[in-house]
Enzyme design. Structure first.
Site, PDB file in Angstrom:
ATOM      1  N   LYS A  57       0.844  -1.207   0.000  1.00 19.02           N
ATOM      2  CA  LYS A  57       0.000   0.000   0.000  1.00 19.02           C
ATOM      3  C   LYS A  57       0.873   1.248   0.000  1.00 19.02           C
ATOM      4  CE  LYS A  57      -3.939  -2.274   2.150  1.00 19.02           C
ATOM      5  NZ  LYS A  57      -4.560  -2.764   3.372  1.00 19.02           N
ATOM      6  N   GLN A  88      -4.941  -1.447   9.489  1.00 18.37           N
ATOM      7  CA  GLN A  88      -4.888  -2.786   8.900  1.00 18.37           C
ATOM      8  C   GLN A  88      -5.537  -3.808   9.832  1.00 18.37           C
ATOM      9  OE1 GLN A  88      -3.814  -3.402   5.785  1.00 18.37           O
ATOM     10  NE2 GLN A  88      -4.108  -5.600   5.922  1.00 18.37           N
ATOM     11  N   ASP A 129     -11.301   3.060   3.667  1.00 16.38           N
ATOM     12  CA  ASP A 129     -11.671   1.643   3.588  1.00 16.38           C
ATOM     13  C   ASP A 129     -13.179   1.490   3.368  1.00 16.38           C
ATOM     14  OD1 ASP A 129      -9.777  -0.421   3.767  1.00 16.38           O
ATOM     15  OD2 ASP A 129      -9.440  -0.068   5.904  1.00 16.38           O
TER      16      ASP A 129
HETATM   17  N1  GUN Z   1      -7.146  -6.623   5.951  1.00 15.43           N
HETATM   18  C1  GUN Z   1      -7.401  -7.344   4.841  1.00 15.43           C
HETATM   19  N2  GUN Z   1      -8.010  -6.579   3.912  1.00 15.43           N
HETATM   20  C2  GUN Z   1      -8.148  -5.350   4.444  1.00 15.43           C
HETATM   21  C3  GUN Z   1      -8.693  -4.128   3.969  1.00 15.43           C
HETATM   22  O1  GUN Z   1      -9.212  -4.020   2.867  1.00 15.43           O
HETATM   23  N3  GUN Z   1      -8.626  -3.076   4.835  1.00 15.43           N
HETATM   24  C4  GUN Z   1      -8.083  -3.178   6.072  1.00 15.43           C
HETATM   25  N4  GUN Z   1      -8.088  -2.097   6.843  1.00 15.43           N
HETATM   26  N5  GUN Z   1      -7.574  -4.295   6.541  1.00 15.43           N
HETATM   27  C5  GUN Z   1      -7.611  -5.375   5.732  1.00 15.43           C
END
Ligand code: GUN
Length: 284
Positions: free
Chosen positions: A54, A98, A121
């Site tokens: 990311k 996350q 998100d």
């Molecule tokens: N963990 C796995 N996929 C995601 C996501 O799309 N966003 C977040 N914040 N954590 C994740």
């Protein structure tokens, strides 16, 4: 017959190039550089890899990227304080914590603390609610990415029967809603569904988000169906594979996403899109 391959790497790349141009224009016209902050708590290896990716991709499109790594023993209060600091930080337009978080931290509480205007998100209940009633908001990145794949492949959704397998808050539930908003007839299936194949065989668009390696076989799919595979599993040889048995389904399907290289690359792409959108809104 061979299915059309839905190439998430290529489509994701095209969208990222569009985002990079828009970031450059925004910086030039307003001086506002979109900023994404990612909080990683603990030392889960898979999460660490996702977060590095990311960070790398945000930087690549010209965004400011900040990763805050916190130890596994971080208290809920310390994490909430960190989120609140980012809520107040004007250089940050997107906040992502996350998941999963260590067990002693309440995920819902953390999500509620992120200001909805920075919730790139699309997990905050305010944003989920807005999505439900079709208002402009941040859409959950994986289903948003899948809608982009369908749109950019010119795959019609209106009037089609879409069957979504999986009902998670992150993928299954919002996926069905977005398909519904685009005028599909939607069926949700899940682990308690009886005679799953009787539903999947009726699908014009089948979205598999179950987390079981190669569960969907050729006999579960209607001839010519569009098959979207959200799965990220390891097969018996430790090789990355989806929820769909690609080799068996591909000759039956009309179009199909591979794993890897289908849905996966779209998730980060749409996170960047949401961060850009947040910065545009903040600079208005
Ligand atoms: N963990 C796995 N996929 C995601 C996501 O799309 N966003 C977040 N914040 N954590 C994740």
């Amino acid at each position: 017959m061979c299915a059309q391959l839905i190439d998430g790497v290529a489509i994701g790349q095209t969208i990222k190039e569009e985002i990079a141009k828009e970031v450059a224009t925004l910086v030039e016209e307003t001086g506002c550089q979109p900023g994404l902050a990612v909080i990683l708590v603990g030392d889960d290896q898979a999460s660490a890899t996702y977060v590095r990716n990311k960070e790398k991709q945000a930087t690549k499109v010209g965004m400011k990227s900040e990763v805050i790594r916190m130890p596994a023993e971080t208290t809920e209060e310390e994490l909430l304080e960190q989120v609140e600091a980012l809520n107040e930080d004007e250089t940050i337009h997107g906040i992502l914590v996350q998941l999963p978080l260590p067990k002693h931290i309440d995920e819902n509480k953390v999500i509620l603390t992120i200001r909805p205007e920075k919730d790139v998100d699309g997990f905050h209940p305010v944003n989920v609610g807005k999505m439900m009633i079709g208002q402009e908001t941040f859409l959950s990145c994986t289903p948003y990415g899948i809608m982009q794949l369908l749109e950019r492949m010119d795959i019609p959704v209106a009037g089609k029967h879409a069957v979504v397998i999986g009902r998670s808050n992150i993928v299954g539930k919002p996926m069905g809603q977005l398909l519904l908003q685009n005028d599909a007839t939607v069926t949700y299936c899940h682990s308690r569904t009886k005679d799953l194949a009787s539903y999947t065989r009726q699908a014009d668009i089948l979205v598999a988000a179950v987390g079981i390696a190669k569960m969907i076989k050729a006999e579960d799919v209607k001839e010519g169906a569009v098959v979207i595979d959200v799965g990220m599993n390891r097969d018996e040889n430790g090789k990355l594979c989806g929820d769909v048995d690609f080799d068996s389904v591909e000759p039956v399907a009309g179009a199909i996403t591979p794993v890897p290289g289908g849905v996966g690359p779209m998730t980060i792409t749409m996170l960047l899109q949401n961060t850009l959108e947040s910065a545009i809104r903040a600079s208005r």
